[in-house]
Write an enzyme that holds these catalytic residues in place. Sequence first.
Site, PDB file in Angstrom:
ATOM      1  N   ASP A  18      -2.383  -9.407   7.616  1.00 18.92           N
ATOM      2  CA  ASP A  18      -0.912  -9.523   8.588  1.00 18.92           C
ATOM      3  C   ASP A  18      -1.155  -7.833   9.279  1.00 18.92           C
ATOM      4  O   ASP A  18      -0.435  -7.946  10.273  1.00 18.92           O
ATOM      5  CB  ASP A  18       0.247  -9.536   7.585  1.00 18.92           C
TER       6      ASP A  18
ATOM      7  N   CYS B 248       0.798  -0.996  -0.161  1.00 17.65           N
ATOM      8  CA  CYS B 248       0.144   0.048  -0.002  1.00 17.65           C
ATOM      9  C   CYS B 248       0.874   1.328  -0.029  1.00 17.65           C
ATOM     10  O   CYS B 248       1.979   1.285  -0.286  1.00 17.65           O
ATOM     11  CB  CYS B 248      -0.884   0.069   1.242  1.00 17.65           C
TER      12      CYS B 248
ATOM     13  N   GLU C 156       4.198  -6.134   3.505  1.00 21.79           N
ATOM     14  CA  GLU C 156       3.852  -7.603   3.968  1.00 21.79           C
ATOM     15  C   GLU C 156       4.653  -7.944   4.989  1.00 21.79           C
ATOM     16  O   GLU C 156       5.755  -7.839   5.237  1.00 21.79           O
ATOM     17  CB  GLU C 156       3.998  -8.407   2.565  1.00 21.79           C
TER      18      GLU C 156
END
Length: 626
Positions: A100, A2, A77
């Site tokens: 996550d 993101c 991630e």
Amino acid sequence: MCGIAGLVVAPGQAAPSAELGRRMNAVIHHRGPDDEGLHSDDRALLGMRRLSIIDVEGGHQPLYGAERQVCLVFNGEIYNFRELRQGLEKDGHVFATHSDTEVILQAYLRDGVEAFAKLDGMFGIAIWDRRTQELILARDRFGEKPLYYAVDAQRLLFGSELKSLLQSADCPRAVDSDALRAYLAYGYVPAPGSIFQGVRKLPPAHYLRYRDGQVSLHRYWRPSLAHKTALSEAEAGERLEELLDRAVASRLVSDVPFGAFLSGGLDSSTVVALMARHLAQPVKTFTIGFKEAAYSELDDARRVASHLGTEHHELVVEPDAVSLLEKLVWHFDEPFADSSAVPTFLVSELAGKHVKMVLTGDGGDELFGGYDRYLRLMKLERLGSLRKPVAGLLTAAGAMLPNPYGERLARVGERLRLPFQERYLSGVAVMRADIAQRLRAQAGGSAHFDLPALHEAGSDLGAGDSALDRAVAIDLQSYLPDDILVKLDRMAMAASLEGRSPFLQPDLAEFALSLPESYRVRGGRGKHLLREVAAKWLPPRAISKPKQGFAIPLAQWLRGPLRDLAADTFASRPFRERGLIDAQAATTLLDEHVSGRVDRSEALWQTLCLELWAQRFLNATAPRER
């Protein structure tokens, strides 16, 4: 994957505008076209754009905990999130999603800032903790994900990309002269500085606290070159194979289609071979090439793809160099002149048509001694006390020989006279000091590349007396995070694509750094042990192939499609009046290059990238994508 952005104001200041948060989000739409979110209260804005990779349906951000007293946004991630989640659930933590992101939040609620050292992943994290009235920013170990911030007495701005900060009228915009000098030397702006005075990059493996208007930085992890393994070469090879396999497997966690960049070189081919071991279906691989054979690795990539049975996608490109350069300038935010960004962007565009995530071979050269400059440096260091006499001979010979041979010998002579760190950094530099002086002297600046930020890089990693380890230590602290990983992040994100680097898995990286020099460099070649291990999976050409790099026909472009753009730019009134570069010196360099007498392509590319950046980011109050 993101992008995040936001700000927190100091106590007593007016509440931040939600409209500003929306603008900060909008300008990084490319980083996360799937979703967006914004938290707004009397002191904080936390925004995010999301590229959905894990828990596509349930991973919306911002995420809240402690009865909404803690708010978190996250870019990246976490590969060990399932293992961490199991431990948190045993301790009584209850999860509402499978993401996550929530694991980071729950780990913070349990462990506070100690949680960051437990994360195996790439990340930029922002946590607004209303319980303590503090903002926490954190960045991953190697700097795979970016995080900028700017702080003054009233507020702290932060974002994955500098363009988000520039949506605020309060973001500093004065060009930092030291950063400009560094850019001319290296082609990038080293952390923790940025091109603007007052804007900083959070260093890798650090977290930041902002409380009561005050900032403090803390390091949570440090790689080390001091300890060397006592394993035999055979035992080290077995351990390396195990760690490589585990690292690649961990990076395959995804709820969306994925593939890999494949150049046909050792690093990317090793990653693809290990992917193939873990997947039931063929790996999707992606390669681009240019019509100029010297800059194309298509044949090597095809050979590896055929050997491993991948679903291979390739493209021979003839890009519009002018429009492509303008795109790159927009996505990098700062002046950035590593021309291999061009093929990285093009292969990202190709991959983005088929998948949302790719694995890459980035980091392999630093960890296993793969750069040719390491080999050259080791040869120079063997001269010992003979360095100064040899330097004199080379300088004298250089003065008598015609260009470019004379220039090359003279440069080697100059390097031999320098202290170690400058000796190595002069080999990293993409622009010669005398050329930089020509471009900057009449503009009132200095181009001497005695840069404290890089001289300190790697000094605390325990490299000892080994020339190889000392060079690797510098690259781990500067070239890798500020050039290689910036290039991957920005160019992949420009195509809304996530790039993952298995070689940077912490256990694998720490083991690679513990390998003795003879396990990494042998027989005049780097990556010795990696080659031995990878030979089990790859065709012989992939093991023996000389390092080529992701290059472009830059010299030809600047005598062809980019020639008029450069000439018009250097002759323009804004370029002259801006004064960052001496206009006449730039024009003279272009004339020298076009004549064919000498190659000035790197310096011209840097100058052109700098001015096109200035047009986009210095001329606009709040930069927008065209």
